[in-house]
Scaffold this active site. Structure first.
Site, PDB file in Angstrom:
ATOM      1  CB  SER A 110      -0.901  -0.033   1.238  1.00 55.56           C
ATOM      2  OG  SER A 110      -1.685   1.114   1.236  1.00 55.56           O
ATOM      3  N   GLY A 111       0.595   2.158  -0.916  1.00 54.40           N
ATOM      4  CA  GLY A 111       1.340   3.407  -0.985  1.00 54.40           C
ATOM      5  C   GLY A 111       2.578   3.312  -1.847  1.00 54.40           C
ATOM      6  CB  THR A 115      -3.563   3.861  -7.708  1.00 50.05           C
ATOM      7  OG1 THR A 115      -3.999   2.823  -6.853  1.00 50.05           O
ATOM      8  CG2 THR A 115      -4.741   4.522  -8.358  1.00 50.05           C
ATOM      9  CG  ASN A 160      -1.750   5.559  -0.630  1.00 49.03           C
ATOM     10  OD1 ASN A 160      -1.698   6.769  -0.820  1.00 49.03           O
ATOM     11  ND2 ASN A 160      -1.902   4.678  -1.600  1.00 49.03           N
ATOM     12  CB  SER A 163      -5.068   3.625   0.663  1.00 45.48           C
ATOM     13  OG  SER A 163      -4.863   2.235   0.587  1.00 45.48           O
ATOM     14  CB  SER A 164      -6.834   1.245  -4.270  1.00 48.12           C
ATOM     15  OG  SER A 164      -6.016   2.096  -5.022  1.00 48.12           O
ATOM     16  N   GLY A 390      -2.446  -3.321  -2.279  1.00 55.09           N
ATOM     17  CA  GLY A 390      -1.128  -3.892  -1.989  1.00 55.09           C
ATOM     18  C   GLY A 390      -1.137  -4.718  -0.707  1.00 55.09           C
ATOM     19  CD  GLU A 392      -4.129  -2.846   3.184  1.00 53.65           C
ATOM     20  OE1 GLU A 392      -4.405  -1.803   2.586  1.00 53.65           O
ATOM     21  OE2 GLU A 392      -4.969  -3.516   3.812  1.00 53.65           O
TER      22      GLU A 392
END
Ligand code: ATP
Ligand code: MG
Length: 1107
Positions: A110-111, A115, A160, A163-164, A390, A392
């Site tokens: 993540s981050g 994306t 993030n 974050s998605s 991502g 996590e």
């Protein structure tokens, strides 16, 4: 001038090494150092062969400009420094040119920038693919789907800011030209728990904050919302504002994007209404209420919020209120209703909010797909872009993290399968010498989670479906039993209690050794979240909403479609969709982007070695490099390889007739490529170094240029030759035509010259002949003339002789005659003198008369009686004859003239003749009357209605009707009277009235008197003693005196057979009653013009002055 192309390569101006394959020595430290060095120089991309490592710079770099796009467009992958655009270009070109479906797999925690990377790939492809209004709209819609999904599916997390919170896989579809046709988005498991609760330092989904910050007052009012975040329980307050994020501006972007993607206004409105309803659901609070039977019950504290939600969504308030208070369980035909206590009510509320939101999100994806789906049914090429959440590791990891990390395990698996394993296997398959590289295969972890019998997900499902009391703890127990021996499963309570004393592992947790590290999962909530149940009362309440979107989101609420079967659990659903995704990815050519996060602070310029090291390890990047290095950078089947490079060698160009492998061998020998640079596999050639490939490519490019030149040369030669041949052919045609024309001309000229010559010759001959003929003729004529002259001369001579002879004879005769005459005359002289004189006279006279008459015949005048011409007399002795002849001719022509007259004309001329006899040379008035025709009835009595009485009174034929003046004997003044002459009578009548004044029978008229002068006065004398004579004679005057007198004379003569006495005298007597008055005409002065005047001089004299 040809543009000088600057040949660049990955190796040019390299910072560290651009491709990790070239790293020397290869170990973890050098790997990290290389990344760090490059990161410090803002080189965020590095290759491992064809895999792109991307380090999140956390700042905007000037490397995504349109110029950069152009730079990387259509360039060889290894030609320029590493870039995500190079990978995108490679993928796009092999999709377009080699017809291979592609997928871009973006992984990382993540981050790490997944994306962003996916957006960069999409924007690059959009920039380089076809253009045009339609294509641009498709591109625009595809790109604009991102902000919409990000607003609803992304949130700020500790890792993030954007974050998605859902997985996204997007297939972009292209036609054969490489123009985008549309796309399909698949979404994976939205982290819906975030709707009702966010960990500390995190936010709810962006859209909630965006709507409150960006919507107008008006719009908020419509949605029954307030701007203040603190008004809403569902919004975590501690980080409601994110640095560098403008929620209001983003709201406008989202709305705009929704419009571009094709959301109708009412759809957008509905979406925001649902969002508002979710937000407001959080504000519904419950309080306990005890009932008599001891059961806990809950009650809504403040119904205002509920009321507003119901107004917004069109749900009946009582229905929703009941749904929050009761739960109905249906089993077979039975329905059991139980009350909800406060905790259950809150649970129901949150479940509803989460379901509403997650279903709304899925609806959004479906709706976007509807807009962006390809409009044609033609075969499509596909480029899939996978941007999944991502890996996590949080402090508290729950079901969501478990699912997310499972997904990442699967992706790692596919990466391993396609790169490491597949690579090694291929070498073995191809019979290439291979030193085995150890790498960690995470299939075992995947199996731990997804195994159908012993997998964690299967256990969870089993627990959820099991009758009896099911809690998270029972689930953990089960896991402890089943997975205890698994290498990657750790739990305090597991049977083989390796971890009994591991205090870092709480009792309520289990730990999995993921490929990317150990993650400890809190078991609490697993069962619930996997069940993902919404009380039927709530779904039915939602279905009843008078809101088309909400109704559509809860189809199971339709009571007619009650399905007692349990819906599939969240876990099994996710597993199935991940399996589908993996299958899908396996059919495509993979392109990897491995995203790495340089630090935990979301800060630029910080490179945390430990963090990066961790990621490199779990991503298996080092193994990746080793595999690449041990193996070969490039491989290709012999046929396409030969096809591609055959132009580099004379033997293989243009056609190689043997097996492809032999061809490639010949080719590589010819090119003198060092043997260690390549190996021959069973079906493929393996090239060890990218550089060798570049070299081949360069040679090929060079050769292609040469070939192009050759083709150009040959083409030009061919073109010139064809042109020359054509021109030659044309020239021959033209020449032949011209020759023909020239010969025709020449022939014509010769022909006309021949004709001219011929005609000249003929002329000359003819003239010659003519001359000869003429000469001959002249000779003949001359001869004739001469002969004639001669004959003439002879004749004249003869004539002369004859004349002479005749003269002589004549002279003799004359002399003889004279002699004889003399003799005769002497003898007869005495008889001749007595008779000859008279006879000669008569003969001469007769001869002259004859001549006179013949001449007269020709000189006769015209036949007009008034023609006075008459030819002059020729001889005096014919004087009387001439006059007589004139008279006879005149009489004859008058007769001729008269013979033409009609009876009418005859009568008129008779009257005129009568007048002439009566008045010619007697009355001065006469000559003027000759030219005037006698009309008689000057007054048309019968036609004038005024004289109808007069007409009726006179039944005889009227000979004269004329107005006359009657002279008054007393003063000599004139009075107008109508004078009528009929066969038997003379009448005088009043001119105005037409009354008859006097009527005299013709027998009683004795005489008419008039002067000899030029006047119209006349007296009509009546027989003494007759009836009419009582008043005396009439003295009248008329302009037509001559006519009247003549007609009176003729009528009297024909009626009485007696000639009327007409006395012409300048003095005559008129009987007036008893008196006789003398009317005397004198020559008067011209005072009164030409009108004669009459005056009474005395008793006996009436004087008429005639001018
Ligand atoms: N190439 C880049 N250039 C500049 N900034 C970047 C880049 N990539 C990522 N970032 C920054 O990092 C942030 C996080 O990136 P991104 O949202 O892509 O991460 P992610 O991998 O998708 O994370 P998650 O798994 O949480 O969705 C972005 O919001 C952006 O600020
Ligand atoms: Mg993301």
């Amino acid at each position: 001038m040809a543009k000088m192309e600057v040949k660049t390569s990955l190796l040019d101006n390299m910072i560290g090494v651009g491709d990790m394959v070239l790293l020397e020595p290869l170990n973890e430290d050098s790997f990290i150092n290389n990344l760090k060095k490059r990161f410090d120089h803002s080189e965020v991309y590095t290759y491992i062969g064809s895999v792109v490592i991307s380090i999140n710079p956390y700042r905007s770099l000037p490397i995504y400009t349109p110029e950069k796009v152009e730079e990387y467009r259509n360039r060889n992958f290894y030609e320029l420094s590493p870039h995500i655009f190079a990978l995108s270009d490679e993928a796009y070109r092999s999709l377009r040119d080699q017809d291979k479906d592609q997928c871009i797999l973006i992984t990382g925690e993540s981050g790490a920038g997944k994306t962003e990377a996916s957006k960069l790939v999409m924007s690059y492809v959009a920039a380089v693919c076809g253009k045009g209004a339609e294509v641009n709209q498709v591109k625009e819609q595809l790109l604009q789907s991102n902000p919409v999904l990000e607003a609803f599916g992304n949130a700020k997390t500790v890792r993030n800011d954007n974050s998605s919170r859902f997985g996204k896989y997007m297939d972009i579809e292209f036609d054969f030209k490489g123009d985008p046709l549309g796309g399909v988005i698949s979404n994976y498991l939205l982290e819906k728990s975030r709707v009702v609760k966010q960990p500390r330092g995190e936010r709810n989904f962006h859209i909630f904050y965006q709507i409150l910050s960006g919507a107008s007052e008006d719009f908020l009012c419509k949605l029954k919302l307030e701007q203040d975040f603190s008004r809403y329980n569902y919004l975590g307050l501690d980080s409601a504002k994110v640095n560098g994020v403008d929620d209001a501006a983003n709201f406008r972007t989202v709305r705009n994007a929704m419009q571009i993607v094709g959301f109708m206004d009412h759809e957008t409105q509905s979406v925001f209404e649902v969002v508002a309803a979710v937000l407001k659901l959080g504000n519904i609070e419950f309080k306990p209420e005890s009932r008599v039977n001891g059961l806990d019950e809950s009650k809504i504290k403040d119904k205002n919020e509920l009321k507003e939600i119901c107004e917004l969504t069109g749900i009946d308030q009582s229905v929703l209120e009941r749904a929050f208070s009761f739960r109905t369980v249906e089993a077979k035909q039975e329905k059991v209703s139980t009350t909800l206590n406060v905790a259950q009510a809150y649970y129901a509320r949150d479940a509803l909010a989460k379901n509403l939101y997650s279903r709304l999100f899925s609806w959004l994806v479906t709706r976007i797909n509807e807009s962006i789906k390809a409009q044609t049914k033609v075969r499509k090429k596909v480029m899939g872009v996978l941007d999944i959440y991502g890996f996590e590791i949080f402090e508290d990891n729950s079901f969501e993290q478990f699912i997310i990390n499972y997904c990442n395990e699967k992706l790692q698996q596919i990466f391993i399968e396609l790169t490491l394993k597949e690579e090694q296997e291929e070498y073995i398959r191809e019979g290439i010498e291979w030193t085995h590289i150890e790498y960690f295969n995470n299939a075992i972890i995947c199996d731990l989670i997804e195994n159908n019998q012993t997998g964690i997900l299967a256990m969870l499902d089993e627990e959820c479906l099991r009758p009896g009391t099911v809690t998270d703890d029972t689930f953990l127990e089960k896991l402890n039993q089943v997975c205890a021996t698994h290498q990657h499963f750790e739990s305090r309570m597991s049977k083989c209690s390796r971890f009994l004393n591991d205090t870092s592992l709480p009792h309520s947790c289990f730990r999995i050794q993921h490929y990317a590290g150990k993650v400890m999962y809190q078991v609490e909530g697993f069962v619930d979240k996997n069940n993902d149940l919404l009380y039927r009362d709530l779904s039915q309440a939602m279905w009843k909403a008078n809101h088309s979107l909400i109704k559509a989101l809860f189809p199971e609420g339709n009571p007619t479609k009650i399905n007692l079967k349990r819906p599939p659990t969240a876990g099994s659903q996710f597993k199935a969709s991940v399996a589908t995704l993996m299958k899908n990815l396996q059919t495509k050519n993979p392109n990897y982007i491995r995203c790495i996060k340089p630090n935990d602070k979301k800060a630029a310029h910080i490179f945390n070695d430990a963090l990066v090291c961790h990621q490199i390890r779990y991503l298996g990047l080092l193994e990746n490099v080793r595999v690449r290095r041990a193996g070969y950078a490039f491989r290709q089947a012999y046929e396409p390889c030969l096809e591609r490079y055959k132009m580099l060698c004379k033997q293989t160009w243009p056609h190689w007739r043997g097996p492809a492998r032999a061809g490639v061998e010949v080719l590589f020998n010819e090119l003198e490529i060092p043997e260690e640079e390549f190996s021959f596999g069973r079906s493929k050639i393996f090239i060890r170094n990218p550089r060798t490939l570049f070299k081949l490519e360069d040679l090929r490019k060079q050769r292609l240029e040469d070939l192009a030149t050759l083709i150009e040369k040959i083409y030009r030669g061919w073109k010139c030759r064809t042109r020359f041949l054509l021109m030659k052919k044309s020239q021959i045609v033209i020449a032949s035509w011209y020759r023909r024309y020239a010969q025709q001309k020449k022939y014509q000229k010769i022909k006309s010259s021949a004709i001219i010559v011929q005609s000249y010759i003929r002329g000359w001959k003819a003239r010659k002949l003519l001359r000869e003929l003429k000469h001959q003729k002249r000779c003949n004529e001359a001869a004739t003339i001469i002969a004639a002259y001669w004959h003439g001369t002879q004749a004249r001579r003869e004539l002369k002789r004859l004349k002479e002879e005749a003269r002589r004879k004549h002279a003799v005769a004359v002399i003889w005659a004279y002699w004889l005459g003399l003799k005769v005359r002497r003898e007869y002289r005495k008889f001749f003198r007595a008779n000859a004189g008279r006879k000669i006279y008569e003969f001469t006279l007769q001869r002259l008369m004859q001549k006179y008459f013949l001449e007269m015949k020709n000189k006769m005048p015209s036949l007009s009686p008034i023609d006075k011409n008459w030819p002059a007399r020729p001889y005096l002795f014919l004087d009387s004859t001439h006059k007589e002849l004139k008279r006879i001719f005149h009489l004859w022509r008058c007769k001729k003239y008269r013979d033409q007259f009609t009876d009418q004309q005859k009568l008129i001329y008779e009257e005129k003749l009568e007048a002439s006899e009566l008045f010619k040379d007697k009355k001065a008035l006469y000559p003027a009357s000759v030219g005037q025709p006698f009309q008689g009835a000057y007054l048309e009595i019968s036609k004038n209605p005024k004289y109808k009485k007069l007409k009726d009174a006179v039944d005889e034929k009227i000979i004269i009707a004329e107005v006359v003046n009657k002279i008054n004997r007393a003063n000599g003044k004139a009075t107008s009277r109508i004078f009528l002459l009929t066969k038997n009578n003379v009448l005088l009548a009043d001119q105005k009235s037409g009354n008859i004044k006097s009527e005299v029978p013709l027998g009683d008229v004795t005489k008419v008197s008039m002067s000899s002068q030029n006047d119209g006065f006349f007296a009509v004398h009546l027989k003494e003693g007759s009836g009419a004579a009582g008043k005396g004679d009439f003295l009248l005057s008329s302009d037509h005196l001559i006519e009247m007198a003549t007609k009176l004379y003729r009528t009297t003569l024909s009626q009485t057979k007696q000639k009327l006495n007409i006395e012409i005298s300048d003095e005559f007597l008129v009987q007036f009653r008893q008196d006789k008055v003398c009317v005397k005409f004198i020559q008067g002065s011209q005072k009164n013009g030409n009108i004669p005047t009459c005056k009474r001089k005395n008793n006996r004299l009436l004087e008429v002055a005639v001018p």
